[in-house]
Motif scaffolding. Structure first.
Motif, PDB file in Angstrom:
ATOM      1  N   PRO A 111      36.005  24.266  28.715  1.00 39.51           N
ATOM      2  CA  PRO A 111      37.460  24.482  28.628  1.00 39.51           C
ATOM      3  C   PRO A 111      38.199  23.858  29.809  1.00 39.51           C
ATOM      4  CG  PRO A 111      36.414  26.429  29.510  1.00 39.51           C
ATOM      5  CD  PRO A 111      35.305  25.453  29.212  1.00 39.51           C
ATOM      6  N   THR A 112      39.524  23.907  29.751  1.00 40.87           N
ATOM      7  CA  THR A 112      40.358  23.397  30.853  1.00 40.87           C
ATOM      8  C   THR A 112      40.552  24.473  31.916  1.00 40.87           C
ATOM      9  OG1 THR A 112      41.490  22.132  29.151  1.00 40.87           O
ATOM     10  CG2 THR A 112      42.449  22.077  31.350  1.00 40.87           C
ATOM     11  N   ILE A 113      40.658  25.742  31.498  1.00 41.11           N
ATOM     12  CA  ILE A 113      40.606  26.842  32.463  1.00 41.11           C
ATOM     13  C   ILE A 113      39.539  27.831  32.015  1.00 41.11           C
ATOM     14  CG2 ILE A 113      43.055  26.605  33.067  1.00 41.11           C
ATOM     15  CD1 ILE A 113      43.578  29.208  31.586  1.00 41.11           C
ATOM     16  N   ARG A 114      38.905  28.460  33.000  1.00 43.83           N
ATOM     17  CA  ARG A 114      37.838  29.418  32.668  1.00 43.83           C
ATOM     18  C   ARG A 114      38.076  30.688  33.479  1.00 43.83           C
ATOM     19  NH1 ARG A 114      32.150  26.808  32.723  1.00 43.83           N
ATOM     20  NH2 ARG A 114      32.654  26.427  34.911  1.00 43.83           N
ATOM     21  N   PHE A 115      38.143  31.820  32.784  1.00 42.83           N
ATOM     22  CA  PHE A 115      38.430  33.097  33.444  1.00 42.83           C
ATOM     23  C   PHE A 115      37.162  33.755  33.974  1.00 42.83           C
ATOM     24  CE2 PHE A 115      42.207  32.782  30.696  1.00 42.83           C
ATOM     25  CZ  PHE A 115      43.200  33.112  31.611  1.00 42.83           C
ATOM     26  N   HIS A 116      37.305  34.420  35.135  1.00 41.67           N
ATOM     27  CA  HIS A 116      36.242  35.236  35.722  1.00 41.67           C
ATOM     28  C   HIS A 116      36.856  36.557  36.171  1.00 41.67           C
ATOM     29  CE1 HIS A 116      33.702  31.581  36.181  1.00 41.67           C
ATOM     30  NE2 HIS A 116      34.858  31.005  36.412  1.00 41.67           N
ATOM     31  N   ASP A 117      36.050  37.622  36.151  1.00 47.15           N
ATOM     32  CA  ASP A 117      36.564  38.938  36.548  1.00 47.15           C
ATOM     33  C   ASP A 117      36.730  39.045  38.056  1.00 47.15           C
ATOM     34  OD1 ASP A 117      36.775  39.891  34.017  1.00 47.15           O
ATOM     35  OD2 ASP A 117      34.800  40.859  34.016  1.00 47.15           O
ATOM     36  N   LEU A 118      37.826  39.662  38.442  1.00 47.22           N
ATOM     37  CA  LEU A 118      38.085  40.011  39.839  1.00 47.22           C
ATOM     38  C   LEU A 118      38.324  41.517  39.865  1.00 47.22           C
ATOM     39  CD1 LEU A 118      38.648  38.644  42.680  1.00 47.22           C
ATOM     40  CD2 LEU A 118      41.065  38.927  42.127  1.00 47.22           C
ATOM     41  N   LYS A 119      37.478  42.249  40.597  1.00 46.92           N
ATOM     42  CA  LYS A 119      37.571  43.711  40.600  1.00 46.92           C
ATOM     43  C   LYS A 119      37.882  44.213  42.002  1.00 46.92           C
ATOM     44  CE  LYS A 119      34.357  44.135  36.772  1.00 46.92           C
ATOM     45  NZ  LYS A 119      33.000  44.500  36.322  1.00 46.92           N
ATOM     46  N   PRO A 120      38.716  45.275  42.091  1.00 51.71           N
ATOM     47  CA  PRO A 120      39.092  45.788  43.411  1.00 51.71           C
ATOM     48  C   PRO A 120      37.867  46.146  44.250  1.00 51.71           C
ATOM     49  CG  PRO A 120      40.435  46.792  41.718  1.00 51.71           C
ATOM     50  CD  PRO A 120      39.380  46.000  41.008  1.00 51.71           C
ATOM     51  N   GLU A 121      37.912  45.729  45.492  1.00 49.93           N
ATOM     52  CA  GLU A 121      36.919  46.060  46.504  1.00 49.93           C
ATOM     53  C   GLU A 121      35.516  45.559  46.154  1.00 49.93           C
ATOM     54  OE1 GLU A 121      37.630  49.367  48.841  1.00 49.93           O
ATOM     55  OE2 GLU A 121      39.739  49.529  48.269  1.00 49.93           O
ATOM     56  N   GLN A 122      35.458  44.490  45.338  1.00 48.41           N
ATOM     57  CA  GLN A 122      34.202  43.783  45.102  1.00 48.41           C
ATOM     58  C   GLN A 122      34.393  42.344  45.583  1.00 48.41           C
ATOM     59  OE1 GLN A 122      32.401  44.212  41.240  1.00 48.41           O
ATOM     60  NE2 GLN A 122      32.735  46.428  41.217  1.00 48.41           N
ATOM     61  N   MET A 123      33.715  42.027  46.663  1.00 48.32           N
ATOM     62  CA  MET A 123      33.888  40.702  47.261  1.00 48.32           C
ATOM     63  C   MET A 123      33.349  39.606  46.348  1.00 48.32           C
ATOM     64  SD  MET A 123      32.492  39.238  50.864  1.00 48.32           S
ATOM     65  CE  MET A 123      33.546  40.307  51.832  1.00 48.32           C
ATOM     66  N   ILE A 124      34.064  38.506  46.298  1.00 52.17           N
ATOM     67  CA  ILE A 124      33.523  37.312  45.651  1.00 52.17           C
ATOM     68  C   ILE A 124      33.499  36.192  46.678  1.00 52.17           C
ATOM     69  CG2 ILE A 124      34.203  37.922  43.299  1.00 52.17           C
ATOM     70  CD1 ILE A 124      36.560  35.942  43.615  1.00 52.17           C
ATOM     71  N   VAL A 125      32.580  35.266  46.474  1.00 58.62           N
ATOM     72  CA  VAL A 125      32.474  34.103  47.359  1.00 58.62           C
ATOM     73  C   VAL A 125      32.839  32.874  46.532  1.00 58.62           C
ATOM     74  CG1 VAL A 125      30.956  32.710  48.804  1.00 58.62           C
ATOM     75  CG2 VAL A 125      30.689  35.205  48.742  1.00 58.62           C
ATOM     76  N   LEU A 126      33.863  32.157  47.000  1.00 59.96           N
ATOM     77  CA  LEU A 126      34.300  30.922  46.336  1.00 59.96           C
ATOM     78  C   LEU A 126      34.135  29.786  47.334  1.00 59.96           C
ATOM     79  CD1 LEU A 126      37.616  32.259  44.697  1.00 59.96           C
ATOM     80  CD2 LEU A 126      35.342  32.100  43.662  1.00 59.96           C
ATOM     81  N   GLY A 127      33.018  29.083  47.231  1.00 58.78           N
ATOM     82  CA  GLY A 127      32.754  28.017  48.196  1.00 58.78           C
ATOM     83  C   GLY A 127      32.692  28.571  49.605  1.00 58.78           C
TER      84      GLY A 127
END
Ligand SMILES: [Zn+2]
Ligand SMILES: [Zn+2]
Length: 254
Positions: A111-127
Motif C-alpha cells: 500500500p501507499t500508507i500502512r497503519f500500525h498500532d500505537l498504545k499508551p505507555e508502550q514504547m516503540i522504536v522507529l529507526g
C-alpha cells in the motif's frame, strides 16, 4: 534532533498552517500540513508518521500526502496511531467515498500508507528514535509523545486540556531538552478552552507548575483569530522559559 514546525497552528488561514512537526526530515508528528507545507521532494523523504488524535487539523494532509507520492516512493508511509484514529480515518476520510483508501492502494500487500498500532505507555522504536506515547486530556484517545534519540529527549503534548500523567513521566527523562505544548484560546475564552479540552495562557501557567523545572517550553496550536491576544497574555506571564511560535516553517535544534 532538528524539529521543524511545518505548521504550528490549530487552524487554517493564509499564514496559518495546521499542525505538523517534522523531526530530522523523516519522522512526522501529525499530518495537518505535511502536503501543503513541504515540497514534493521533502514529502517523499518522510518515513514514519505518528498521529496524536483524529481531529481534522492533525490528519487533513494525510489524505494528500499519499496522493502526491503515489507510485513514487517504493515503500509505504508507516503510520503509527491508535485504533480509534485508524478506524476514524478509514470510516470517515479514506472510505472510498470522501477519498480513496490509500492503505489498500495500489494493493493491500504493497500500500501507499500502512497503519500500525500505537498504545499508551508502550514504547516503540522507529529507526534511531524511541517513542513513548502517554494519554493526555483531549478527545479521540489523544496521546502526547516523548521522543528520544541519542542523548536528547523532546516532549510533544499536541492538543490537551490540563493534564497530569505526561508531566510525571517527563520527570523520569533526565535528558529532556524541550517541551512542545499548546495554547489555543485567550483567557476570556476559558469556558471554550475547558469544553474543547485546550489551554489558555492562564491554564498554561498552572501546567508549568506540574512540568519538569527549567526545561524550555514551546507553545503552538493558536487559533488564528486570537493570535495577538494570546501573544499579549503569554507575554504578561513573564515566563522566560516560554517561546511562542512566531510563524510556520521555523525550526529548532536540540
Ligand atoms: Zn488541534
Ligand atoms: Zn484536537
Amino acid at each position: 534532533m532538528l524539529v521543524r514546525i511545518v505548521g504550528g497552528n490549530g487552524g487554517l488561514a493564509p499564514g496559518f498552517r495546521n499542525t505538523s512537526y517534522l523531526i530530522d526530515g523523516k519522522l512526522l508528528i501529525d499530518a495537518g500540513s505535511v502536503a501543503s507545507g513541504l515540497s514534493l521532494e521533502e514529502q517523499l523523504l518522510v518515513e514514519n508518521i505518528i498521529i496524536s488524535h483524529p481531529h481534522l487539523d492533525h490528519i487533513s494532509d494525510l489524505a494528500f500526502l499519499p496522493d502526491n507520492c503515489f507510485g513514487l516512493k517504493g515503500v509505504p508511509f508507516e503510520v503509527y496511531t491508535s485504533k480509534t484514529v485508524r478506524n476514524a480515518i478509514k470510516k470517515h476520510l479514506m472510505n472510498d467515498l470522501i477519498w480513496p483508501d490509500f492503505s489498500k492502494l495500489p494493493s493491500e500487500e504493497n500500500p501507499t500508507i500502512r497503519f500500525h498500532d500505537l498504545k499508551p505507555e508502550q514504547m516503540i522504536v522507529l529507526g534511531d528514535y524511541k517513542v513513548f506515547p502517554v494519554r493526555v486530556n483531549h478527545f479521540g484517545d489523544a496521546v502526547g509523545l516523548i521522543i528520544e534519540r541519542d542523548d536528547a529527549a523532546i516532549l510533544f503534548t499536541q492538543d490537551t486540556g490540563p493534564t497530569e500523567r505526561i508531566w510525571e513521566v517527563a520527570k523520569s527523562y533526565k535528558n529532556l531538552k524541550a517541551i512542545f505544548s499548546e495554547v489555543s484560546f485567550p483567557n476570556k475564552m476559558q469556558n471554550v478552552a475547558d469544553a474543547s479540552l485546550h489551554l489558555t495562557p492562564q491554564s498554561v501557567f498552572k501546567e508549568i507548575a506540574k512540568m519538569p523545572p527549567t526545561i524550555p517550553i514551546f507553545l503552538g496550536h493558536i487559533k488564528p483569530n486570537y493570535k495577538s491576544t494570546i501573544y499579549q497574555e503569554i507575554d504578561e506571564l513573564g515566563c522566560e522559559r516560554i517561546t511562542l511560535f512566531c510563524s510556520d516553517d521555523t525550526h529548532f535544534v536540540f
